[in-house]
Each structure stands twice: as C-alpha cells, then as structure tokens.
Motif scaffolding. Structure first.
Motif, PDB file in Angstrom:
ATOM      1  N   GLU A   8       0.812  -1.220   0.000  1.00  0.00           N
ATOM      2  CA  GLU A   8       0.000   0.000   0.000  1.00  0.00           C
ATOM      3  C   GLU A   8       0.844   1.269   0.000  1.00  0.00           C
ATOM      4  O   GLU A   8       0.313   2.379  -0.004  1.00  0.00           O
ATOM      5  N   LEU A   9       2.164   1.113   0.012  1.00  0.00           N
ATOM      6  CA  LEU A   9       3.023   2.298   0.001  1.00  0.00           C
ATOM      7  C   LEU A   9       2.882   3.063  -1.315  1.00  0.00           C
ATOM      8  O   LEU A   9       2.531   2.500  -2.351  1.00  0.00           O
ATOM      9  N   ASN A  10       3.187   4.359  -1.272  1.00  0.00           N
ATOM     10  CA  ASN A  10       3.080   5.186  -2.466  1.00  0.00           C
ATOM     11  C   ASN A  10       3.980   4.674  -3.582  1.00  0.00           C
ATOM     12  O   ASN A  10       5.115   4.251  -3.353  1.00  0.00           O
ATOM     13  N   SER A  11       3.465   4.724  -4.785  1.00  0.00           N
ATOM     14  CA  SER A  11       4.239   4.349  -5.967  1.00  0.00           C
ATOM     15  C   SER A  11       5.512   5.194  -6.060  1.00  0.00           C
ATOM     16  O   SER A  11       5.551   6.347  -5.615  1.00  0.00           O
ATOM     17  N   LYS A  12       6.548   4.594  -6.643  1.00  0.00           N
ATOM     18  CA  LYS A  12       7.782   5.344  -6.895  1.00  0.00           C
ATOM     19  C   LYS A  12       7.602   6.363  -8.017  1.00  0.00           C
ATOM     20  O   LYS A  12       8.464   7.211  -8.248  1.00  0.00           O
ATOM     21  N   TYR A  13       6.491   6.280  -8.700  1.00  0.00           N
ATOM     22  CA  TYR A  13       6.225   7.154  -9.842  1.00  0.00           C
ATOM     23  C   TYR A  13       5.049   8.072  -9.514  1.00  0.00           C
ATOM     24  O   TYR A  13       4.140   7.694  -8.780  1.00  0.00           O
ATOM     25  N   ASN A  14       5.073   9.265 -10.084  1.00  0.00           N
ATOM     26  CA  ASN A  14       3.982  10.206  -9.844  1.00  0.00           C
ATOM     27  C   ASN A  14       3.577  10.841 -11.162  1.00  0.00           C
ATOM     28  O   ASN A  14       4.256  10.717 -12.177  1.00  0.00           O
ATOM     29  N   HIS A  15       2.428  11.525 -11.127  1.00  0.00           N
ATOM     30  CA  HIS A  15       1.888  12.193 -12.315  1.00  0.00           C
ATOM     31  C   HIS A  15       1.759  11.208 -13.472  1.00  0.00           C
ATOM     32  O   HIS A  15       2.136  11.499 -14.616  1.00  0.00           O
ATOM     33  N   LEU A  16       1.202  10.042 -13.158  1.00  0.00           N
ATOM     34  CA  LEU A  16       1.055   9.008 -14.185  1.00  0.00           C
ATOM     35  C   LEU A  16       0.212   9.494 -15.357  1.00  0.00           C
ATOM     36  O   LEU A  16       0.455   9.115 -16.507  1.00  0.00           O
ATOM     37  N   GLU A  17      -0.756  10.341 -15.042  1.00  0.00           N
ATOM     38  CA  GLU A  17      -1.662  10.824 -16.103  1.00  0.00           C
ATOM     39  C   GLU A  17      -0.952  11.707 -17.115  1.00  0.00           C
ATOM     40  O   GLU A  17      -1.473  11.954 -18.213  1.00  0.00           O
ATOM     41  N   LYS A  18       0.240  12.174 -16.776  1.00  0.00           N
ATOM     42  CA  LYS A  18       0.994  13.024 -17.694  1.00  0.00           C
ATOM     43  C   LYS A  18       1.962  12.227 -18.578  1.00  0.00           C
ATOM     44  O   LYS A  18       2.589  12.785 -19.477  1.00  0.00           O
ATOM     45  N   MET A  19       2.087  10.928 -18.307  1.00  0.00           N
ATOM     46  CA  MET A  19       2.989  10.088 -19.107  1.00  0.00           C
ATOM     47  C   MET A  19       2.306   9.659 -20.396  1.00  0.00           C
ATOM     48  O   MET A  19       1.083   9.446 -20.419  1.00  0.00           O
ATOM     49  N   ASN A  20       3.098   9.503 -21.456  1.00  0.00           N
ATOM     50  CA  ASN A  20       2.527   8.957 -22.684  1.00  0.00           C
ATOM     51  C   ASN A  20       2.503   7.430 -22.572  1.00  0.00           C
ATOM     52  O   ASN A  20       3.017   6.841 -21.612  1.00  0.00           O
ATOM     53  N   VAL A  21       1.909   6.781 -23.557  1.00  0.00           N
ATOM     54  CA  VAL A  21       1.727   5.331 -23.488  1.00  0.00           C
ATOM     55  C   VAL A  21       3.070   4.611 -23.406  1.00  0.00           C
ATOM     56  O   VAL A  21       3.233   3.665 -22.624  1.00  0.00           O
ATOM     57  N   SER A  22       4.039   5.054 -24.175  1.00  0.00           N
ATOM     58  CA  SER A  22       5.357   4.420 -24.153  1.00  0.00           C
ATOM     59  C   SER A  22       5.980   4.484 -22.768  1.00  0.00           C
ATOM     60  O   SER A  22       6.530   3.487 -22.270  1.00  0.00           O
ATOM     61  N   GLU A  23       5.910   5.636 -22.130  1.00  0.00           N
ATOM     62  CA  GLU A  23       6.464   5.791 -20.777  1.00  0.00           C
ATOM     63  C   GLU A  23       5.749   4.874 -19.790  1.00  0.00           C
ATOM     64  O   GLU A  23       6.386   4.221 -18.949  1.00  0.00           O
ATOM     65  N   LEU A  24       4.434   4.843 -19.863  1.00  0.00           N
ATOM     66  CA  LEU A  24       3.658   3.994 -18.951  1.00  0.00           C
ATOM     67  C   LEU A  24       4.061   2.532 -19.099  1.00  0.00           C
ATOM     68  O   LEU A  24       4.331   1.845 -18.099  1.00  0.00           O
ATOM     69  N   LEU A  25       4.124   2.055 -20.327  1.00  0.00           N
ATOM     70  CA  LEU A  25       4.433   0.640 -20.553  1.00  0.00           C
ATOM     71  C   LEU A  25       5.849   0.295 -20.115  1.00  0.00           C
ATOM     72  O   LEU A  25       6.080  -0.757 -19.506  1.00  0.00           O
ATOM     73  N   GLN A  26       6.788   1.170 -20.407  1.00  0.00           N
ATOM     74  CA  GLN A  26       8.174   0.909 -20.022  1.00  0.00           C
ATOM     75  C   GLN A  26       8.337   0.852 -18.511  1.00  0.00           C
ATOM     76  O   GLN A  26       9.045  -0.015 -17.977  1.00  0.00           O
ATOM     77  N   LYS A  27       7.674   1.747 -17.814  1.00  0.00           N
ATOM     78  CA  LYS A  27       7.809   1.788 -16.357  1.00  0.00           C
ATOM     79  C   LYS A  27       7.076   0.617 -15.692  1.00  0.00           C
ATOM     80  O   LYS A  27       7.558   0.063 -14.698  1.00  0.00           O
ATOM     81  N   ILE A  28       5.916   0.240 -16.228  1.00  0.00           N
ATOM     82  CA  ILE A  28       5.225  -0.942 -15.702  1.00  0.00           C
ATOM     83  C   ILE A  28       6.092  -2.178 -15.908  1.00  0.00           C
ATOM     84  O   ILE A  28       6.263  -3.005 -15.007  1.00  0.00           O
ATOM     85  N   ASN A  29       6.651  -2.301 -17.100  1.00  0.00           N
ATOM     86  CA  ASN A  29       7.517  -3.433 -17.406  1.00  0.00           C
ATOM     87  C   ASN A  29       8.746  -3.467 -16.497  1.00  0.00           C
ATOM     88  O   ASN A  29       9.173  -4.537 -16.035  1.00  0.00           O
ATOM     89  N   SER A  30       9.291  -2.303 -16.209  1.00  0.00           N
ATOM     90  CA  SER A  30      10.457  -2.211 -15.326  1.00  0.00           C
ATOM     91  C   SER A  30      10.123  -2.744 -13.934  1.00  0.00           C
ATOM     92  O   SER A  30      10.918  -3.464 -13.318  1.00  0.00           O
ATOM     93  N   GLU A  31       8.943  -2.392 -13.443  1.00  0.00           N
ATOM     94  CA  GLU A  31       8.510  -2.901 -12.142  1.00  0.00           C
ATOM     95  C   GLU A  31       8.258  -4.409 -12.197  1.00  0.00           C
ATOM     96  O   GLU A  31       8.632  -5.151 -11.283  1.00  0.00           O
ATOM     97  N   ASP A  32       7.618  -4.868 -13.285  1.00  0.00           N
ATOM     98  CA  ASP A  32       7.310  -6.293 -13.413  1.00  0.00           C
ATOM     99  C   ASP A  32       8.570  -7.151 -13.403  1.00  0.00           C
ATOM    100  O   ASP A  32       8.553  -8.292 -12.926  1.00  0.00           O
ATOM    101  N   LYS A  33       9.663  -6.625 -13.924  1.00  0.00           N
ATOM    102  CA  LYS A  33      10.914  -7.387 -13.976  1.00  0.00           C
ATOM    103  C   LYS A  33      11.432  -7.759 -12.592  1.00  0.00           C
ATOM    104  O   LYS A  33      12.204  -8.706 -12.446  1.00  0.00           O
ATOM    105  N   THR A  34      11.010  -7.046 -11.581  1.00  0.00           N
ATOM    106  CA  THR A  34      11.507  -7.302 -10.224  1.00  0.00           C
ATOM    107  C   THR A  34      10.781  -8.464  -9.546  1.00  0.00           C
ATOM    108  O   THR A  34      11.251  -8.980  -8.521  1.00  0.00           O
ATOM    109  N   VAL A  35       9.641  -8.874 -10.108  1.00  0.00           N
ATOM    110  CA  VAL A  35       8.797  -9.850  -9.412  1.00  0.00           C
ATOM    111  C   VAL A  35       9.463 -11.216  -9.304  1.00  0.00           C
ATOM    112  O   VAL A  35       9.440 -11.851  -8.241  1.00  0.00           O
ATOM    113  N   ALA A  36      10.047 -11.703 -10.394  1.00  0.00           N
ATOM    114  CA  ALA A  36      10.672 -13.030 -10.355  1.00  0.00           C
ATOM    115  C   ALA A  36      11.790 -13.097  -9.324  1.00  0.00           C
ATOM    116  O   ALA A  36      11.963 -14.120  -8.643  1.00  0.00           O
TER     117      ALA A  36
END
Length: 271
Positions: A8-36
């Motif tokens: 429930e801690l605050n995301s490391k990223y802010n102003h998500l609504e100001k990111m374009n689609v490429s930025e959103l996908l890259q940052k989500i993918n970057s976070e997903d890489k940590t799961v394994a």
C-alpha cells in the motif's frame, strides 16, 4: 515493529496521467521485472509448503485455495487448469472465492470482510484433516481468508498462505507461510499488478511441482492432459509420434483408440 503494508506504500512514480503510453508501458515493465527476483527470495518457503502439499495429495487429501478478489480469482484459475493439464479429478484442487462463483466475474461488496464465511465455504466441501488449505491475500489482512485458516488450525487441518506483506496477520496464522515482498505498486495500492503476478508465479510452481511428483508428467510432456479441443489432440499426436518414432497416421489411430496419450504409449510399448 508495527505491521506495514508495503503493497500500500506510495508508488515510486507520480503524475502518471501526464505520461505517454510508451512511458507507462516501459515503467510498468520495469517494475514487473523485479517480481521473479522477489519470488526467488521466497523459494525456501515455497519448497516447504509444496512438500507438505505433495505429502497430503499422496495420502488421499485435496488442495484448497481460498481468497478474495484478485487473489481468489488467481486461485480458481490455477485449480481449474489442473484437470485439463494433468488429467486429475476436478475435486483434487479446489478454488474458493469470497462471494461465491459470481465474484469470479464481478466484485461482491464486503464479501471478504466476513471472518466466518471462509470456514463455512470450506465446510461445504467436506474439508478434513487429510486436506491442505492455502490462503491467498496480497495484503495479508483479509478476514475471509484469515478466519478460514484460524478455524483450520483449530481443526488440525494443515494451512499455508501466499501474501506480499511481511509480518501480516495471514502470514503469522498460516503454518506454512509464503511471503513474497514486491514493494509498492506502479499504481499505488493496485495489488492486481506486481503482487498478483507474484501470486500467479507461486501458484504455478506449487501445482506444477505437485503434479509432477504425483506422476502426471512423463519426461517433460503432459501425457495425462484432457483431449478437450483440436489443439490438444494435435499436441497429443505429436507426443506419441515423438515418443514412439511412428507416423502421424499411426499416432492418430493409437490416440483415437486409447483416448489418452499415456495409455496410447504404454499399450504400444507393451505390445
């Protein structure tokens, strides 16, 4: 040390609504890489729980997943895939969700807040000491799940859990806890993301390892899979061709006769 929901801690990223689609996908993918990597750190816990599950299944018991929301749905997905993939009975691995089957598709308000309903749902399945129950809750605080595991403990029914918050009430209740620390989500509190991915990975590991240990895989093939569509029939034919070094026509005839890849192979080899 106070219990803190890192999911429930605050995301490391802010102003998500100001990111374009490429930025959103890259940052989500970057976070997903940590799961394994997070799952890897929990391998000793996963191993202990899985070994107990296998012991129970080999002794005639069943495996139950119980959860709410995304966690409940993930358990149901894993349970529902065991029969077609490994040819086991539909009642060997059972998924239960707060709010019942309707909650698989549509959220049921406050269903997860009942401390008694989880145990009542397990009783409907005639739960016994032979069985093993895994509570799934990213937060580790879901009353529906915790209440069910507490009652199981009282009734000498083995319990485990998959959660993403260290020191959570669920982790301290389960006899075989799995705690995968994934940290804050890309969208604050959206535990269907990294936490959900972690839970899916762990569920895959538990059920797949258990089914292999139960003899439901030969070599690396799903020889007991249910032939429920043309894709699986074609896969079965290829398995038989490869194993027996015979033609496609011969493999097809064998599969049509025996209705099962394992049986087709064994009958051919035994003459």
């Amino acid at each position: 040390m106070p219990f803190i929901k890192t999911t429930e801690l605050n995301s490391k990223y802010n102003h998500l609504e100001k990111m374009n689609v490429s930025e959103l996908l890259q940052k989500i993918n970057s976070e997903d890489k940590t799961v394994a990597d997070s799952v890897e750190r929990s391998l000793p816990q996963i191993e202990r729980l899985t070994e107990k599950v296998i012991e129970k299944l080999k002794s005639g018991g069943r495996l139950f997943y119980i959860g709410a929301g995304t966690s409940g749905r993930l358990g149901i997905v894993d349970a529902s895939e065991c029969p077609p993939t490994f040819g086991v009975p539909h009642n060997l691995v059972i998924g239960l969700i707060a709010g019942g089957d309707i909650a698989i598709r549509k959220a049921v308000e406050f269903a997860e807040d009942s401390e008694n309903q989880g145990w009542e749902d397990l009783q409907k399945e005639n739960i016994t000491e032979k069985d093993f129950v895994i509570g799934i809750a990213a937060s580790g605080t879901t009353p529906y799940v915790i209440g069910a595991l507490k009652k199981c403990n009282e009734k000498n029914i083995s319990t485990g859990c998959i959660t993403c918050n260290e020191g959570s009430p669920l982790a301290t209740t389960a006899q075989f806890p799995i705690v995968v620390i994934v940290g804050s989500e890309f969208v604050t509190g959206s535990s269907r993301m990294k936490a959900g991915t972690a839970q899916k990975l762990v569920l895959n590991m538990i059920s797949t390892a258990a089914m292999i240990q139960l003899g439901r895989v030969k070599g690396n093939k799903m020889v007991d899979m249910q032939l429920s569509n043309n894709k699986l029939v074609d896969r079965g034919i290829r398995m038989i061709m490869e194993e027996l070094n015979i033609s496609e026509t011969e493999a097809q005839i064998l599969l049509e006769k025996h209705k099962n890849v394992r049986n087709a192979i064994n009958n051919f080899q035994n003459g």
